[in-house]
Design a protein around this motif. Structure first.
Motif, PDB file in Angstrom:
ATOM      1  N   ALA A 433      -7.645  -1.412  -1.958  1.00 33.09           N
ATOM      2  CA  ALA A 433      -6.467  -0.587  -2.146  1.00 33.09           C
ATOM      3  C   ALA A 433      -6.757   0.777  -1.107  1.00 33.09           C
ATOM      4  N   GLY A 434      -5.596   1.171  -0.688  1.00 34.05           N
ATOM      5  CA  GLY A 434      -5.690   2.478   0.183  1.00 34.05           C
ATOM      6  C   GLY A 434      -4.551   2.574   0.860  1.00 34.05           C
ATOM      7  N   ASP A 435      -4.452   3.696   1.504  1.00 32.16           N
ATOM      8  CA  ASP A 435      -3.137   3.891   2.410  1.00 32.16           C
ATOM      9  C   ASP A 435      -2.892   3.192   3.552  1.00 32.16           C
ATOM     10  N   TYR A 436      -3.787   2.333   3.952  1.00 34.05           N
ATOM     11  CA  TYR A 436      -3.761   1.337   5.081  1.00 34.05           C
ATOM     12  C   TYR A 436      -3.339  -0.031   4.581  1.00 34.05           C
ATOM     13  N   THR A 437      -3.109  -0.404   3.431  1.00 36.82           N
ATOM     14  CA  THR A 437      -2.615  -1.919   3.146  1.00 36.82           C
ATOM     15  C   THR A 437      -1.190  -1.797   3.200  1.00 36.82           C
ATOM     16  N   ALA A 438      -0.604  -3.054   3.247  1.00 40.05           N
ATOM     17  CA  ALA A 438       0.724  -3.281   3.551  1.00 40.05           C
ATOM     18  C   ALA A 438       1.709  -2.515   2.888  1.00 40.05           C
ATOM     19  N   SER A 439       2.602  -1.863   3.573  1.00 46.19           N
ATOM     20  CA  SER A 439       3.419  -0.954   2.810  1.00 46.19           C
ATOM     21  C   SER A 439       4.775  -0.508   3.928  1.00 46.19           C
ATOM     22  N   ASP A 440       5.771   0.018   3.189  1.00 46.92           N
ATOM     23  CA  ASP A 440       6.709   0.507   3.897  1.00 46.92           C
ATOM     24  C   ASP A 440       6.440   1.919   4.393  1.00 46.92           C
ATOM     25  N   TYR A 441       5.462   2.443   4.035  1.00 47.16           N
ATOM     26  CA  TYR A 441       4.998   3.764   4.168  1.00 47.16           C
ATOM     27  C   TYR A 441       3.925   3.885   5.022  1.00 47.16           C
ATOM     28  N   PRO A 442       3.825   5.296   5.720  1.00 48.38           N
ATOM     29  CA  PRO A 442       2.653   5.421   6.480  1.00 48.38           C
ATOM     30  C   PRO A 442       1.522   5.717   5.854  1.00 48.38           C
ATOM     31  N   ALA A 443       0.668   6.455   6.272  1.00 53.98           N
ATOM     32  CA  ALA A 443      -0.700   6.781   5.473  1.00 53.98           C
ATOM     33  C   ALA A 443      -0.462   8.136   4.992  1.00 53.98           C
ATOM     34  N   THR A 444       0.127   7.875   3.505  1.00 55.15           N
ATOM     35  CA  THR A 444       0.546   9.110   2.892  1.00 55.15           C
ATOM     36  C   THR A 444      -0.109   9.125   1.275  1.00 55.15           C
ATOM     37  N   LEU A 445      -0.072  10.032   0.672  1.00 53.53           N
ATOM     38  CA  LEU A 445      -0.589   9.952  -0.707  1.00 53.53           C
ATOM     39  C   LEU A 445      -0.036   9.029  -1.697  1.00 53.53           C
ATOM     40  N   GLU A 446       1.354   9.273  -1.282  1.00 55.21           N
ATOM     41  CA  GLU A 446       2.168   7.841  -1.924  1.00 55.21           C
ATOM     42  C   GLU A 446       2.003   6.427  -1.671  1.00 55.21           C
ATOM     43  N   SER A 447       1.555   6.486  -0.282  1.00 57.22           N
ATOM     44  CA  SER A 447       1.136   4.992  -0.198  1.00 57.22           C
ATOM     45  C   SER A 447      -0.062   4.518  -0.714  1.00 57.22           C
ATOM     46  N   ALA A 448      -0.997   5.665  -0.709  1.00 53.67           N
ATOM     47  CA  ALA A 448      -2.307   5.459  -1.483  1.00 53.67           C
ATOM     48  C   ALA A 448      -2.316   4.929  -2.679  1.00 53.67           C
ATOM     49  N   VAL A 449      -1.240   5.784  -3.379  1.00 50.08           N
ATOM     50  CA  VAL A 449      -1.310   5.668  -4.917  1.00 50.08           C
ATOM     51  C   VAL A 449      -0.602   4.221  -5.098  1.00 50.08           C
ATOM     52  N   ARG A 450       0.494   3.726  -4.472  1.00 49.97           N
ATOM     53  CA  ARG A 450       1.241   2.841  -4.697  1.00 49.97           C
ATOM     54  C   ARG A 450       0.105   1.485  -4.398  1.00 49.97           C
ATOM     55  N   SER A 451      -0.648   1.654  -3.388  1.00 50.81           N
ATOM     56  CA  SER A 451      -1.624   0.475  -3.040  1.00 50.81           C
ATOM     57  C   SER A 451      -2.443   0.416  -4.432  1.00 50.81           C
ATOM     58  N   GLY A 452      -2.957   1.594  -4.683  1.00 46.53           N
ATOM     59  CA  GLY A 452      -3.893   1.533  -5.777  1.00 46.53           C
ATOM     60  C   GLY A 452      -3.159   0.941  -7.028  1.00 46.53           C
ATOM     61  N   VAL A 453      -1.982   1.091  -7.440  1.00 47.36           N
ATOM     62  CA  VAL A 453      -1.181   0.587  -8.631  1.00 47.36           C
ATOM     63  C   VAL A 453      -1.048  -1.051  -8.284  1.00 47.36           C
ATOM     64  N   ALA A 454      -0.956  -1.354  -7.135  1.00 49.33           N
ATOM     65  CA  ALA A 454      -0.504  -2.896  -6.575  1.00 49.33           C
ATOM     66  C   ALA A 454      -2.045  -3.501  -6.885  1.00 49.33           C
ATOM     67  N   ALA A 455      -2.978  -2.916  -6.438  1.00 53.05           N
ATOM     68  CA  ALA A 455      -4.343  -3.780  -6.514  1.00 53.05           C
ATOM     69  C   ALA A 455      -4.806  -3.921  -8.154  1.00 53.05           C
TER      70      ALA A 455
END
Length: 467
Positions: A433-455
């Motif tokens: 999990a991290g803001d660097y994982t596959a996502s529509d978003y760049p490295a933001t707080l939201e992409s980090a949180v979404r990644s944690g939820v998905a993991a």
């Protein structure tokens, strides 16, 4: 999460925003969660720091109304949104005498708010306004999608954007959202951010400025939530090794073994868990996966990807003045011009966010490797002079004290076509999990949180392994 997995023991390694999100979701699902953090303060690359001057954040952040998962989890762990965040309408406002523009979206239904902002905007010529309207309408018609990714600069050229609009609107938005200069930034990721803000409901484009420090904004509350749900937080505990446990026949079993060191565990400590979420930075994750990579080709490939990210730097310069000093607005955009030593891109009046920080200004320099290479006193002096010049307020040139905080690996360079790893590793019970994982978003707080939820949601849903 599926009921058959409820009650498992899970280790989350890294208490940044992704790790905290994963821990909260796992605890909410009924799992026994232990959250490990090598530092003593939770938050990762968005946290408070104790300095020789006062307690500050390691960087200034802007959240958006579109950050649905971040706002959902903040509410879940008991953060009062109204008290924690100052809500501003979408805006790009420059100091009145700084040669910029004044663009503010009124609180009207979308897309009328953008049309009204465009009609009322000051500092833009008719050609600039037509250029902005053309961009918005064309992007909507395209569904905010490109057939082939390209740089933001190339996209703006295709859309016939004026030089002034690029300078005053698109470049600062790109730097703020992707922390990557437009000539190197992914146009598709930039469009994704615009889609969920400019292209969505009006509230999605609202700009949310933290009143509380970044650790208090979510990580501290997440830790409290975890404790109430039977979990454990171990800060000052560094995970040194991660291994798959073997059964009596030497075959890989379902559990994972961690070796941890630090005062929080009394020196050195080992324990087994049913599942692990790796929520540390990519280089650290690659180190922990090293032993597994020796026998798992998929993990070896993942490790190679984790070490391939190019880091981008963010610098925040704090300038303290007399407590009575106040800007007319809580936030301004600034015209950066490195050739004139004007490094600042945004300035925030922290006193308007937190009364305890009266007279404190925070100036942000994104993609700041060049600025960060300067001696800190020289950089702070240059930024103070920039403020004094553009605001036409000489007193801004002589702060009482300054503090420069640089995060050299604040984000990854969000470049066109960048391949980012999925949360799943191919091994059941192990996710990243991290803001660097596959996502529509760049490295933001939201992409980090979404990644944690998905993991957390897919921890045991490993895809079929090849062969």
């Amino acid at each position: 999460m599926a009921k058959q997995f409820a009650g498992k023991s899970v280790a989350v390694i890294g208490a940044g925003w992704a790790g905290c999100a994963a821990a909260v979701e796992l605890a909410r699902a009924g799992h026994q969660v232990t959250l490990f953090e090598a530092a003593r303060t939770l938050g990762g690359r968005a946290r408070r720091v104790a300095t020789d001057r006062r307690q500050l954040d390691n960087g200034q952040h802007i959240l958006l109304g579109a950050y649905r998962e971040t706002l959902r989890l903040m509410a879940l762990v008991g953060v009062d949104r109204e008290a924690a965040l100052l809500n501003l309408p979408l805006q790009m406002r420059y100091p009145p005498h700084g040669g910029g523009m004044d663009f503010v979206a009124p609180r009207l239904p979308a897309p009328l708010h953008l049309l009204a902002a465009l009609l009322r905007a000051k500092g833009l010529a008719r050609a600039d306004k037509m250029s902005l309207a053309r961009f918005s309408s064309t992007a909507r018609w395209m569904g905010w999608q490109l057939h082939n990714d390209c740089s933001v600069s190339e996209l703006l050229q295709r859309f016939d954007q004026t030089d002034r609009l690029i300078q005053l609107m698109w470049r600062p938005l790109c730097l703020a959202a992707l922390n990557t200069p437009p000539e190197r930034a992914s146009a598709q990721v930039f469009l994704n951010v615009l889609r969920d803000s400019l292209g969505a409901k009006r509230a999605a484009s609202d700009m949310l400025l933290p009143r509380a420090d970044l650790s208090k904004l979510f990580p501290d509350a997440a830790a409290a939530y975890l404790a109430k749900h039977g979990g454990t937080v171990r800060s000052g505990a560094k995970v040194r090794r991660l291994q798959r446990e073997s059964d009596d026949a030497g075959q890989a079993a379902g559990a994972w073994r961690l070796e941890v060191s630090g005062e929080a565990v009394g020196g050195t400590w080992g324990a087994s868990f049913d599942g692990v979420v790796l929520a540390c930075a990519p280089p650290q994750a690659a180190v922990l996966l090293h032993d597994i990579a020796a026998s798992e080709a998929a993990i070896a490939t993942l490790c190679a990807g984790l070490t391939a990210f190019e880091a981008e730097t963010i610098t925040t310069c704090y300038l303290q003045y007399e407590p009575a000093l106040r800007l007319a607005l809580p936030m301004y955009a600034l015209l950066d011009a490195p050739e004139r030593y004007h490094w600042g891109q945004f300035v925030f009046d922290r006193g308007q966010l937190d009364a305890a920080q009266a007279g404190l200004l925070a100036v942000v320099v994104s993609a700041s490797a060049e600025a960060a290479a300067m001696a800190q006193p020289l950089l702070a002096e240059a930024i103070a002079v920039q403020l004094a010049t553009v605001f036409e307020r000489p007193e801004l040139g002589t702060p009482q004290w300054f503090k420069v905080i640089t995060e050299k690996r604040a984000t990854f360079a969000c470049t066109p076509g960048l391949q980012r790893p999925a949360n799943a590793t191919g091994l059941a019970g192990l996710a990243i999990a991290g803001d660097y994982t596959a996502s529509d978003y760049p490295a933001t707080l939201e992409s980090a949180v979404r990644s944690g939820v998905a993991a957390a949601a897919g921890l045991w849903d490993a895809p079929p392994r090849p062969g």
